[in-house]
Design a protein around this motif. Sequence first.
Motif, PDB file in Angstrom:
ATOM      1  N   ARG A 210      -9.177 -26.212  -9.948  1.00 30.07           N
ATOM      2  CA  ARG A 210      -9.619 -25.311  -8.881  1.00 30.07           C
ATOM      3  C   ARG A 210      -8.422 -24.719  -8.125  1.00 30.07           C
ATOM      4  NH1 ARG A 210     -14.965 -25.672  -7.169  1.00 30.07           N
ATOM      5  NH2 ARG A 210     -16.192 -26.864  -8.645  1.00 30.07           N
ATOM      6  N   GLU A 211      -8.616 -23.500  -7.608  1.00 33.64           N
ATOM      7  CA  GLU A 211      -7.536 -22.845  -6.867  1.00 33.64           C
ATOM      8  C   GLU A 211      -7.370 -23.521  -5.506  1.00 33.64           C
ATOM      9  OE1 GLU A 211      -8.835 -18.851  -6.248  1.00 33.64           O
ATOM     10  OE2 GLU A 211      -9.311 -18.644  -8.386  1.00 33.64           O
ATOM     11  N   LYS A 212      -6.114 -23.791  -5.160  1.00 34.61           N
ATOM     12  CA  LYS A 212      -5.857 -24.410  -3.847  1.00 34.61           C
ATOM     13  C   LYS A 212      -5.124 -23.442  -2.939  1.00 34.61           C
ATOM     14  CE  LYS A 212      -6.011 -28.122  -6.765  1.00 34.61           C
ATOM     15  NZ  LYS A 212      -5.707 -27.962  -8.190  1.00 34.61           N
ATOM     16  N   HIS A 213      -5.544 -23.443  -1.693  1.00 35.13           N
ATOM     17  CA  HIS A 213      -4.895 -22.581  -0.697  1.00 35.13           C
ATOM     18  C   HIS A 213      -4.561 -23.424   0.523  1.00 35.13           C
ATOM     19  CE1 HIS A 213      -7.940 -20.291  -2.982  1.00 35.13           C
ATOM     20  NE2 HIS A 213      -6.946 -19.445  -3.139  1.00 35.13           N
ATOM     21  N   GLU A 214      -3.968 -22.772   1.543  1.00 36.95           N
ATOM     22  CA  GLU A 214      -3.800 -23.472   2.811  1.00 36.95           C
ATOM     23  C   GLU A 214      -5.188 -23.782   3.355  1.00 36.95           C
ATOM     24  OE1 GLU A 214      -1.334 -21.270   5.448  1.00 36.95           O
ATOM     25  OE2 GLU A 214       0.404 -21.408   4.134  1.00 36.95           O
ATOM     26  N   LYS A 215      -5.296 -24.917   4.025  1.00 38.96           N
ATOM     27  CA  LYS A 215      -6.640 -25.366   4.397  1.00 38.96           C
ATOM     28  C   LYS A 215      -6.896 -25.300   5.897  1.00 38.96           C
ATOM     29  CE  LYS A 215      -6.619 -28.459   0.395  1.00 38.96           C
ATOM     30  NZ  LYS A 215      -6.048 -27.361  -0.367  1.00 38.96           N
ATOM     31  N   GLU A 216      -8.078 -24.831   6.231  1.00 35.86           N
ATOM     32  CA  GLU A 216      -8.560 -24.854   7.621  1.00 35.86           C
ATOM     33  C   GLU A 216     -10.048 -25.100   7.534  1.00 35.86           C
ATOM     34  OE1 GLU A 216      -7.694 -21.294   9.760  1.00 35.86           O
ATOM     35  OE2 GLU A 216      -5.977 -22.211  10.753  1.00 35.86           O
ATOM     36  N   ILE A 217     -10.489 -26.264   7.984  1.00 34.70           N
ATOM     37  CA  ILE A 217     -11.884 -26.631   7.764  1.00 34.70           C
ATOM     38  C   ILE A 217     -12.645 -26.603   9.080  1.00 34.70           C
ATOM     39  CG2 ILE A 217     -13.431 -28.389   6.815  1.00 34.70           C
ATOM     40  CD1 ILE A 217     -11.015 -29.336   5.137  1.00 34.70           C
ATOM     41  N   GLU A 218     -13.697 -25.793   9.121  1.00 35.29           N
ATOM     42  CA  GLU A 218     -14.450 -25.642  10.369  1.00 35.29           C
ATOM     43  C   GLU A 218     -15.661 -26.558  10.445  1.00 35.29           C
ATOM     44  OE1 GLU A 218     -15.171 -21.542  11.414  1.00 35.29           O
ATOM     45  OE2 GLU A 218     -13.266 -20.993  10.492  1.00 35.29           O
ATOM     46  N   ARG A 219     -16.182 -26.975   9.285  1.00 45.30           N
ATOM     47  CA  ARG A 219     -17.242 -27.984   9.283  1.00 45.30           C
ATOM     48  C   ARG A 219     -17.316 -28.578   7.873  1.00 45.30           C
ATOM     49  NH1 ARG A 219     -23.435 -27.020   8.634  1.00 45.30           N
ATOM     50  NH2 ARG A 219     -22.989 -28.995   7.597  1.00 45.30           N
ATOM     51  N   PHE A 220     -17.979 -29.735   7.773  1.00 44.59           N
ATOM     52  CA  PHE A 220     -18.102 -30.374   6.470  1.00 44.59           C
ATOM     53  C   PHE A 220     -19.549 -30.296   5.992  1.00 44.59           C
ATOM     54  CE2 PHE A 220     -14.318 -32.152   8.323  1.00 44.59           C
ATOM     55  CZ  PHE A 220     -13.431 -32.074   7.262  1.00 44.59           C
ATOM     56  N   TYR A 221     -19.707 -30.292   4.684  1.00 44.33           N
ATOM     57  CA  TYR A 221     -21.038 -30.229   4.086  1.00 44.33           C
ATOM     58  C   TYR A 221     -21.263 -31.432   3.200  1.00 44.33           C
ATOM     59  CZ  TYR A 221     -20.792 -25.306   5.411  1.00 44.33           C
ATOM     60  OH  TYR A 221     -20.665 -24.147   6.113  1.00 44.33           O
ATOM     61  N   ARG A 222     -22.508 -31.929   3.196  1.00 42.64           N
ATOM     62  CA  ARG A 222     -22.879 -32.918   2.195  1.00 42.64           C
ATOM     63  C   ARG A 222     -23.268 -32.163   0.930  1.00 42.64           C
ATOM     64  NH1 ARG A 222     -26.974 -36.939   4.930  1.00 42.64           N
ATOM     65  NH2 ARG A 222     -26.266 -38.333   3.273  1.00 42.64           N
ATOM     66  N   PRO A 223     -23.204 -32.839  -0.227  1.00 40.61           N
ATOM     67  CA  PRO A 223     -23.363 -32.096  -1.486  1.00 40.61           C
ATOM     68  C   PRO A 223     -24.626 -31.239  -1.546  1.00 40.61           C
ATOM     69  CG  PRO A 223     -22.617 -34.318  -1.921  1.00 40.61           C
ATOM     70  CD  PRO A 223     -22.881 -34.241  -0.446  1.00 40.61           C
ATOM     71  N   HIS A 224     -25.729 -31.718  -0.960  1.00 39.78           N
ATOM     72  CA  HIS A 224     -26.968 -30.957  -1.081  1.00 39.78           C
ATOM     73  C   HIS A 224     -27.039 -29.776  -0.129  1.00 39.78           C
ATOM     74  CE1 HIS A 224     -27.792 -33.711   2.278  1.00 39.78           C
ATOM     75  NE2 HIS A 224     -28.600 -32.767   2.718  1.00 39.78           N
ATOM     76  N   GLU A 225     -26.037 -29.672   0.758  1.00 40.33           N
ATOM     77  CA  GLU A 225     -26.114 -28.629   1.778  1.00 40.33           C
ATOM     78  C   GLU A 225     -25.428 -27.328   1.361  1.00 40.33           C
ATOM     79  OE1 GLU A 225     -26.174 -31.158   5.942  1.00 40.33           O
ATOM     80  OE2 GLU A 225     -24.240 -30.843   4.956  1.00 40.33           O
ATOM     81  N   ILE A 226     -24.781 -27.341   0.205  1.00 38.92           N
ATOM     82  CA  ILE A 226     -23.959 -26.173  -0.121  1.00 38.92           C
ATOM     83  C   ILE A 226     -23.886 -26.010  -1.642  1.00 38.92           C
ATOM     84  CG2 ILE A 226     -21.820 -27.541  -0.072  1.00 38.92           C
ATOM     85  CD1 ILE A 226     -20.361 -25.092   1.007  1.00 38.92           C
ATOM     86  N   VAL A 227     -23.894 -24.744  -2.078  1.00 38.16           N
ATOM     87  CA  VAL A 227     -23.592 -24.466  -3.485  1.00 38.16           C
ATOM     88  C   VAL A 227     -22.125 -24.062  -3.527  1.00 38.16           C
ATOM     89  CG1 VAL A 227     -24.100 -23.015  -5.482  1.00 38.16           C
ATOM     90  CG2 VAL A 227     -25.935 -23.699  -3.906  1.00 38.16           C
ATOM     91  N   PRO A 228     -21.285 -24.934  -4.085  1.00 35.92           N
ATOM     92  CA  PRO A 228     -19.858 -24.629  -3.983  1.00 35.92           C
ATOM     93  C   PRO A 228     -19.441 -23.463  -4.874  1.00 35.92           C
ATOM     94  CG  PRO A 228     -20.216 -26.705  -5.157  1.00 35.92           C
ATOM     95  CD  PRO A 228     -21.558 -26.199  -4.762  1.00 35.92           C
ATOM     96  N   ASP A 229     -18.432 -22.734  -4.384  1.00 36.01           N
ATOM     97  CA  ASP A 229     -17.787 -21.718  -5.213  1.00 36.01           C
ATOM     98  C   ASP A 229     -17.190 -22.439  -6.425  1.00 36.01           C
ATOM     99  OD1 ASP A 229     -15.992 -18.829  -4.682  1.00 36.01           O
ATOM    100  OD2 ASP A 229     -15.335 -20.268  -6.198  1.00 36.01           O
TER     101      ASP A 229
END
Lengths: 345, 668
Positions: A210-229
């Motif tokens: 997966r592509e990695k970039h600089e990180k800034e996380i505004e909230r976290f998701y549990r697996p069922h809460e998001i369809v990841p890119d």
Amino acid sequence: MTAKEKPKLAMYWASSCGGCDISVLNIGDKILDVDQAFDIALWPCVADFKIKDVKGYPDGYIDLCLFNGAIRTSENEEMAHLLRQKSKVLVAFGSCASEGCIPALSNLTTKEATFKSSYLDNPSTDNPEGVLPQPVTKVPEGELHIPVFYNTVKTLDQVVPVDYVMPGCPPEPPQIWAVLEAIITGAELPAPGGAIIGAGTVAVCEECSREKHEKEIERFYRPHEIVPDPDVCLLEQGIMCMGIATRAGCGALCPEVGMRCAGCYGPLDGIVDQGANMVSAIASVVKAGSGALAGIDEEELAREIGKVMDTIEDPSGTFYRFSMAHSLLTRVRSNGDGAQDGGGR
Amino acid sequence: MDEKVGVYVCHCGTNIAGTVDVEEVATWSGEQPNVAVARDYKFMCSSLGQELVEQDIKELGLTRVVVAACSPHMHEKTFRGACERAGLNPYLFEMANIREFDSWVTDDREAATHKAKSLIKGAIERVVHHQPLEPLPVEINPNTLVVGGGIAGISAALELADGGFHVYLVEREPSIGGHMAQLDKTFPTLDCSACILTPRMFDVGQHPNITLLSYSEVEKVDGYVGDFTATVRKKARYVNEELCTGCGICVEKCPQSVVDDVFEAGLGQRKVVYTPFPQAVPNYPVIDRENCIYFQRGKCKACEIFCPTEAIDFEQQDELIEIEVGCIILATGYDPFDARRIARYGYGQMANVFTSLEFERMVNAAGPTEGRIVLRDGETQPESIAIIHCVGSRDQNYNEYCSKVCCMYSLKFAHLVHERLPNAEVYNFYIDIRSAGKRYEEFYQRVLAEGANLIRGRAAEVTDVARLPDEEGKLIVQAEDTLIGQQRRIPVDMVVLSIGIQARHDATEVAQIFGLGCDFDGFFIERHPKLDPVFTMTEGISIVGTCQGPMDIPDSVAQGAAAAARVMSMITQGTVMMEPVRASINADQCSGCRICNNLCPYNAIVFHEDDEVSEVITALCQGCGSCVAACPSGAITGAHFTDEQLISQVVGVLWDVRQPELVPAEEG
């Protein structure tokens, strides 16, 4: 050893789920090569041996012992001492033996609370008389003994010295075969004394495409809460992927298919506490509020940070899922209030 | 680990020995593993104390040294020096702070003695894991960048230039001079501000060692001490500086005037092509694009038509210039407090409420009223004036701090009113008079003697609603006079609000460009508030003048000169030795997860896209440890703060804490 006399292999299953045994069998038809190369001296999962058979072996009789499972009961501990005595090379095989794994999460509570949820409060359990396992039971024929259930789950190396550690929950079959093949062909292994074998030396990210970039996380998701890119680092998307704090060796199986790395290959060299390191890393990239510090009220900032942190579900079970027994935490204080009800996370 | 550690327990007179049983601590230390010798001594920092350490290193072959005394901020350098003189690498030394952390915080002798042991045990356990480190030499480019051309920046630039070193002075406005150029007289000597400032401005403009970049702003800074590259945007003036002679014909011919919010504080007007004031340096005018008839409507060009040297260039573009320097001095100044924020004082609603900056321009002979004190109508002389101190300062709703200069300039205003309008009454509403400074108190007494009315009490409001006949048509200042314990209503013709000093509105962005820290008020943070007031935590970058907090002209001048002296000392050394306490990344262990990439406050971490690993640029790193703590895979090590050193220290500090039993006895 002569051509006739093959080296002796033992595989033992202490406090664990059995996945490690299955993973060994998952090396496929190579298992035939294993059978050709070794005599099986003990492998409860595939062949019938008794403890007295093992006790009858001379010390150091077993050339290679793969010990999976944590030390949870007096039986586990007894077998650990016995197999240490009988084995030339003792390997802590898999996460339970090397770090405590899922069983060691019960170090966050007490034996009593564990019993309560297993034998009394469990909705699928019918136990009207409230019977709990007793180490000694008197019957007309005499006394029955079952193993003592310890308060604290320990790793194999917290009980006996181990020569090598093979991490993973379970160790991946290609890694298992690579190690067995090295032993069969007589290839040189690292110096014993707890050295890691069958795994990488960098973090899982190294193997993750997966592509990695600089990180800034505004909230976290549990697996069922998001369809990841499908192409971008899961952590950047707010999914609590432990790959950054976890030893490579699995081939980044989970993140490659969109599931977060749960951290089963354990910490990297020099890391004392995988969970603490993960927390420290996460704390460094959380973006709370506008991100600017000047002019922001400290309480307001704390609230903003708290909001992000509240999106992390089950922190101890997330950050210490595999490494509790081997962490700096080890366990909750057994006289602490939080430990009594078996609740809390 | 087999080391020979020497432990030295300092009495610090009675500072430590008064509370800690130092003899007992020394005896106990001597019994710890690895400790070859332990002594206590009255003053370890004295030359005799240091010699004790040096002698033991030489005679007993000590390989590690622990001194238990005060904070390492005080004397770490001292004892590192002692180690070095005796041939021991100075980083094989550790300090245990048993004064600030121990003897000064309790009277309990037993507890203090116990804590001293814990701190020392931590230091012993840590120091055996220390590694010898070598300072990093960095070459210093002899050129310096000074940002901001107010009195602090001018002072720094001239000191350096006179010392023979080249300076690039970057100023945002069309002219240097800053706020000082707007002022009329300076307290307490009543020197004419322009008279003492303009010769210095002129020197800057003429100095062969100063490259003046006015109407320019620094956009980006790369590099590290000794080797910075600054990118400066030179804004388009629409005037070709090489052709312009500063004759002023374009200004004269320009048909358009606008209110001058900057230099005249909104009190006067200027042309659209303008120099801010007659003595501006440089004296090339600037075309204000926003208000220019040609830029707005496509015709006019009066300036171009009349310019005798064809210097007007409507096609001029912004220019980006790269400057290479070794050190940077920031003198970016302050913003005045916006008086509109305090609605009850009525600024912007009641015509005859003025700010102190407007009043400065008004009393200035070169200002819009040519020095006449008049109401907003431009004619009427006030018969009474109220001066309200602490507007926006010493107030939890606005700025909690004291702006430091307002008391004195408010007293100066009182004096100037007496001088210009001898019959006018002046009322100063103050909370406390802060006249700490050379001849400041004397000035206060002089103003009192001149007959100013000082009313001790924060003004509650300024209103034009009259309650009594003699209040009709006046501004009424309501305040509690705390000296007589009564509410007072003073009717006046004019109110002057003594607005305070604030950090520049864009101070946080500027701090980011230069990698500095800002405090909660937005002022830049100095390295040490007492002992290193002009350097910052970023090596090679100094802060002088009001960008680091409220201060007056002499303090700003002194700071500018102080920073210049510090910079010159670095330049003349040629190289500086930097602390080797830096982070480094083991490329073999880095997985390229990029957690660390945006953490570094000094922009010292770069990510190499090709081999997907991050790297710490050693010379940029300041050793703060942010990335070390964040690295989830242990690939980043902080020299002198390794995990092993820190964990050993923690284990040492907890030496007497009972080990938790993993398996209770009954289970065994």
